[in-house]
Design a protein around this motif. Structure first.
Motif, PDB file in Angstrom:
ATOM      1  N   ALA A  13       0.830  -1.206   0.000  1.00  0.00           N
ATOM      2  CA  ALA A  13       0.000   0.000   0.000  1.00  0.00           C
ATOM      3  C   ALA A  13       0.865   1.258   0.000  1.00  0.00           C
ATOM      4  CB  ALA A  13      -0.927  -0.006   1.217  1.00  0.00           C
ATOM      5  N   LEU A  14       1.987   1.221   0.720  1.00  0.00           N
ATOM      6  CA  LEU A  14       2.884   2.378   0.763  1.00  0.00           C
ATOM      7  C   LEU A  14       3.543   2.606  -0.597  1.00  0.00           C
ATOM      8  CD1 LEU A  14       3.862   4.491   2.770  1.00  0.00           C
ATOM      9  CD2 LEU A  14       5.776   2.992   3.344  1.00  0.00           C
ATOM     10  N   ALA A  15       3.915   1.523  -1.278  1.00  0.00           N
ATOM     11  CA  ALA A  15       4.487   1.645  -2.622  1.00  0.00           C
ATOM     12  C   ALA A  15       3.480   2.278  -3.577  1.00  0.00           C
ATOM     13  CB  ALA A  15       4.912   0.268  -3.132  1.00  0.00           C
ATOM     14  N   ILE A  16       2.230   1.868  -3.470  1.00  0.00           N
ATOM     15  CA  ILE A  16       1.173   2.438  -4.312  1.00  0.00           C
ATOM     16  C   ILE A  16       0.956   3.911  -3.961  1.00  0.00           C
ATOM     17  CG2 ILE A  16      -1.293   2.310  -4.846  1.00  0.00           C
ATOM     18  CD1 ILE A  16      -1.099  -0.718  -4.442  1.00  0.00           C
ATOM     19  N   ALA A  17       1.055   4.237  -2.669  1.00  0.00           N
ATOM     20  CA  ALA A  17       0.881   5.628  -2.238  1.00  0.00           C
ATOM     21  C   ALA A  17       1.939   6.534  -2.863  1.00  0.00           C
ATOM     22  CB  ALA A  17       0.947   5.706  -0.713  1.00  0.00           C
ATOM     23  N   PHE A  18       3.195   6.090  -2.880  1.00  0.00           N
ATOM     24  CA  PHE A  18       4.258   6.891  -3.498  1.00  0.00           C
ATOM     25  C   PHE A  18       4.011   7.076  -4.993  1.00  0.00           C
ATOM     26  CE2 PHE A  18       7.378   5.736   0.050  1.00  0.00           C
ATOM     27  CZ  PHE A  18       7.276   6.996   0.624  1.00  0.00           C
ATOM     28  N   SER A  19       3.463   6.056  -5.631  1.00  0.00           N
ATOM     29  CA  SER A  19       3.183   6.158  -7.059  1.00  0.00           C
ATOM     30  C   SER A  19       2.092   7.184  -7.348  1.00  0.00           C
ATOM     31  CB  SER A  19       2.765   4.784  -7.601  1.00  0.00           C
ATOM     32  OG  SER A  19       2.681   4.786  -9.007  1.00  0.00           O
ATOM     33  N   LEU A  20       1.256   7.461  -6.357  1.00  0.00           N
ATOM     34  CA  LEU A  20       0.163   8.424  -6.514  1.00  0.00           C
ATOM     35  C   LEU A  20       0.616   9.879  -6.441  1.00  0.00           C
ATOM     36  CD1 LEU A  20      -2.677   6.788  -4.392  1.00  0.00           C
ATOM     37  CD2 LEU A  20      -2.963   7.648  -6.711  1.00  0.00           C
ATOM     38  N   PHE A  21       1.830  10.130  -5.974  1.00  0.00           N
ATOM     39  CA  PHE A  21       2.275  11.503  -5.731  1.00  0.00           C
ATOM     40  C   PHE A  21       2.128  12.395  -6.963  1.00  0.00           C
ATOM     41  CE2 PHE A  21       5.205  11.620  -1.774  1.00  0.00           C
ATOM     42  CZ  PHE A  21       4.191  11.067  -1.016  1.00  0.00           C
ATOM     43  N   GLY A 169      11.089  10.683  -8.271  1.00  0.00           N
ATOM     44  CA  GLY A 169      11.997   9.945  -7.396  1.00  0.00           C
ATOM     45  C   GLY A 169      11.249   9.238  -6.277  1.00  0.00           C
ATOM     46  N   PHE A 170      10.252   9.913  -5.702  1.00  0.00           N
ATOM     47  CA  PHE A 170       9.424   9.268  -4.681  1.00  0.00           C
ATOM     48  C   PHE A 170       8.689   8.068  -5.270  1.00  0.00           C
ATOM     49  CE2 PHE A 170       9.978  13.313  -2.509  1.00  0.00           C
ATOM     50  CZ  PHE A 170      10.038  12.930  -1.174  1.00  0.00           C
ATOM     51  N   SER A 171       8.156   8.251  -6.470  1.00  0.00           N
ATOM     52  CA  SER A 171       7.435   7.162  -7.120  1.00  0.00           C
ATOM     53  C   SER A 171       8.344   5.961  -7.350  1.00  0.00           C
ATOM     54  CB  SER A 171       6.855   7.655  -8.452  1.00  0.00           C
ATOM     55  OG  SER A 171       6.125   6.637  -9.094  1.00  0.00           O
ATOM     56  N   LEU A 172       9.576   6.223  -7.755  1.00  0.00           N
ATOM     57  CA  LEU A 172      10.536   5.150  -8.003  1.00  0.00           C
ATOM     58  C   LEU A 172      10.838   4.359  -6.733  1.00  0.00           C
ATOM     59  CD1 LEU A 172      12.440   3.811 -10.077  1.00  0.00           C
ATOM     60  CD2 LEU A 172      14.187   5.492  -9.404  1.00  0.00           C
ATOM     61  N   SER A 173      10.819   5.025  -5.582  1.00  0.00           N
ATOM     62  CA  SER A 173      11.132   4.345  -4.316  1.00  0.00           C
ATOM     63  C   SER A 173      10.088   3.296  -3.954  1.00  0.00           C
ATOM     64  CB  SER A 173      11.245   5.372  -3.184  1.00  0.00           C
ATOM     65  OG  SER A 173       9.983   5.956  -2.900  1.00  0.00           O
ATOM     66  N   GLY A 174       8.939   3.326  -4.616  1.00  0.00           N
ATOM     67  CA  GLY A 174       7.920   2.321  -4.337  1.00  0.00           C
ATOM     68  C   GLY A 174       8.317   0.928  -4.785  1.00  0.00           C
ATOM     69  N   ILE A 175       9.203   0.828  -5.776  1.00  0.00           N
ATOM     70  CA  ILE A 175       9.600  -0.484  -6.285  1.00  0.00           C
ATOM     71  C   ILE A 175      10.360  -1.294  -5.234  1.00  0.00           C
ATOM     72  CG2 ILE A 175      10.970  -1.682  -8.041  1.00  0.00           C
ATOM     73  CD1 ILE A 175      10.235   0.529  -9.988  1.00  0.00           C
ATOM     74  N   PRO A 176      11.404  -0.736  -4.584  1.00  0.00           N
ATOM     75  CA  PRO A 176      12.052  -1.522  -3.524  1.00  0.00           C
ATOM     76  C   PRO A 176      11.133  -1.803  -2.341  1.00  0.00           C
ATOM     77  CG  PRO A 176      12.959   0.709  -3.627  1.00  0.00           C
ATOM     78  CD  PRO A 176      12.136   0.512  -4.854  1.00  0.00           C
ATOM     79  N   LEU A 177      10.218  -0.891  -2.044  1.00  0.00           N
ATOM     80  CA  LEU A 177       9.265  -1.150  -0.966  1.00  0.00           C
ATOM     81  C   LEU A 177       8.429  -2.390  -1.274  1.00  0.00           C
ATOM     82  CD1 LEU A 177       7.843   2.349   0.078  1.00  0.00           C
ATOM     83  CD2 LEU A 177       9.094   0.738   1.519  1.00  0.00           C
ATOM     84  N   ALA A 178       7.967  -2.482  -2.512  1.00  0.00           N
ATOM     85  CA  ALA A 178       7.172  -3.644  -2.909  1.00  0.00           C
ATOM     86  C   ALA A 178       7.994  -4.926  -2.828  1.00  0.00           C
ATOM     87  CB  ALA A 178       6.631  -3.445  -4.323  1.00  0.00           C
ATOM     88  N   SER A 179       9.287  -4.835  -3.161  1.00  0.00           N
ATOM     89  CA  SER A 179      10.132  -6.032  -3.114  1.00  0.00           C
ATOM     90  C   SER A 179      10.334  -6.513  -1.683  1.00  0.00           C
ATOM     91  CB  SER A 179      11.485  -5.745  -3.770  1.00  0.00           C
ATOM     92  OG  SER A 179      12.242  -4.819  -3.001  1.00  0.00           O
ATOM     93  N   PHE A 180      10.365  -5.588  -0.714  1.00  0.00           N
ATOM     94  CA  PHE A 180      10.526  -5.964   0.691  1.00  0.00           C
ATOM     95  C   PHE A 180       9.288  -6.673   1.236  1.00  0.00           C
ATOM     96  CE2 PHE A 180      13.494  -2.087   1.131  1.00  0.00           C
ATOM     97  CZ  PHE A 180      14.568  -2.842   0.671  1.00  0.00           C
ATOM     98  N   SER A 181       8.149  -6.511   0.566  1.00  0.00           N
ATOM     99  CA  SER A 181       6.907  -7.109   1.064  1.00  0.00           C
ATOM    100  C   SER A 181       6.894  -8.623   0.910  1.00  0.00           C
ATOM    101  CB  SER A 181       5.708  -6.513   0.319  1.00  0.00           C
ATOM    102  OG  SER A 181       5.679  -6.976  -1.021  1.00  0.00           O
TER     103      SER A 181
END
Length: 414
Positions: A13-21, A169-181
């Motif tokens: 959900a946090l990764a998706i939130a960053f993508s919404l910025f 850049g914030f949106s890009l950070s969602g990819i590693p967040l998703a990988s940690f899930s």
């Protein structure tokens, strides 16, 4: 439900939130900067609604992809493409390029929302569906809050292009967040993350029983009440009220208002109210979902429909701006609760039903602004859109009874 599963849902959900910025920043910035970009007012309306109209097609496409590709592939693809879309806002200013980017974002959001909700639904049980979906919805709303606030601040400090490059850049950070899930996908729509051992009571078990039935010929009639309720919430909350709020505030209270001996611009009041809407949704979604689990989803939805209708009807009358603002926030608490429960209901029924739910929500959100502004253009009474919204929500309350009556009958038959 394992704590690991809930933590994984939060990370996704946090990764998706960053993508919404980027998307949310565009709503905050474009209406005030379109002339500097060489755009016309009609261009602004098209750009801010194009992503919603295209989702009427891409929501169905997302459902089909969900059954053909691993969920992890869809998630990473949508997060990566979403980053490119936000980046494009910062380097292109022509209407055609921005329009293309908005269409691509509509496709991205269809995938992100579909994978996110189905993942959250797959790890919930009948006893905690509202809580899990509330947590998921609340975290995703951080993207709506952060995008609006941070986007506006970056625009004022550094300009349009640089603001969106930073947001990319914030949106890009969602990819590693998703990988940690720990999300994974096996064989199309297989479970995204580890789910509870008790499959007899899990949502995924419920989904597996109904996912093929949701495509049967009898289903369109069976799920019409749910889709009508969803359309009513999207049309009134995300469309009608949200899009006309700024105009109504300015028309009733002028360019500035005095609040607690402070002179505040009406645009700031409008922005504050819309931000508080998402803040309340973020902080209150888990609690509201948990309360609905205890009291019963059907009772809560019916009551919230009536309370939302009452509050929006009262907004049609002249009143002090503080009371008006309080009614708006109460209205959004009610509609947010309805949306959480209906979304959970659609997700529990299966991927196909959720794609219909998402399309109904998008159709309402896309048509609400058009209807609202047509009404304001032909009628001098600024409260008329609110009255229409109240009537639609009242109708939704009656259809909501049919949704959960069908659910109860299905449980009895089982």
């Amino acid at each position: 439900m394992e704590k690991h599963s809930l933590f994984a849902v939060i990370l996704i959900a946090l990764a998706i939130a960053f993508s919404l910025f980027g998307d949310q920043a565009l709503y905050a910035v474009l209406p005030t900067s379109f002339e500097k970009l060489g755009l016309l007012p009609i261009h602004v309306g098209i750009l801010l609604s194009a992503n919603r109209w295209i989702r009427l097609l891409t929501n169905i496409f997302a459902h089909k992809l969900f059954h053909r590709l691993p969920s992890v592939v869809l998630l990473y693809m949508a997060l990566g493409l979403g980053t490119l879309v936000t980046f494009s806002y910062g380097i292109f200013t022509s209407f055609f390029m921005l329009f293309t980017a908005r269409l691509l974002w509509g496709f991205c959001w269809s995938l992100l929302r579909h994978v996110g909700v189905m993942t959250a639904s797959s790890v919930s049980t009948k006893e905690n569906t509202g809580r899990v979906m509330g947590v998921y919805s609340g975290v995703v709303r951080l993207g709506f809050i952060g995008g609006s606030f941070l986007g506006a601040l970056l625009y004022d400090a550094s300009g349009f292009s640089r603001a969106f490059l930073i947001l990319a850049g914030f949106s890009l950070s969602g990819i590693p967040l998703a990988s940690f899930s720990g999300i994974r996908g096996i064989g199309g729509s297989s479970s995204a993350i580890p789910r509870p051992a008790d499959n007899s009571t899990s949502t995924m078990g419920f989904m597996s029983e109904n996912i093929h039935n949701s495509g049967s010929a009898s289903d369109p009639g069976r799920f019409v009440p749910l889709l009508i309720c969803t359309l009513a919430v999207g049309f009134t909350g995300s469309g009608l009220v949200m899009s006309t709020l700024g105009f109504v505030l300015k028309n009733r209270f002028g360019e500035t208002v005095t609040v607690f001996h402070l002179m505040v611009g009406i645009a700031s009041i409008n922005g504050l109210i819309l931000s508080l809407r998402h803040i309340i949704g973020t902080l209150g979604s888990p609690l509201l979902g948990h309360i609905s689990d205890i009291l019963g989803h059907g009772k809560v939805v019916f009551l919230c429909f009536l309370l939302a209708a009452l509050s929006v009807a009262m907004m049609a009358a002249p009143m002090h701006i503080l009371l008006f603002s309080a009614l708006i926030l109460f209205f959004y608490i009610c509609t947010n609760t309805i949306a959480i429960i209906l979304e959970a209901r659609a997700g529990k029924t299966g991927s196909r039903m959720y794609s219909f739910f998402a399309s109904a929500l998008d159709l309402g959100a896309a048509t609400g602004p058009l209807v609202g502004w047509i009404i304001l253009d032909i009628s001098p009474f600024t409260g008329l859109p609110f009255i229409i919204g109240a009537l639609l929500l009242t109708a939704g309350s009656f259809f909501s009874v049919r949704i959960f009556k069908q659910q109860s009958q299905g449980a009895d038959a089982a």
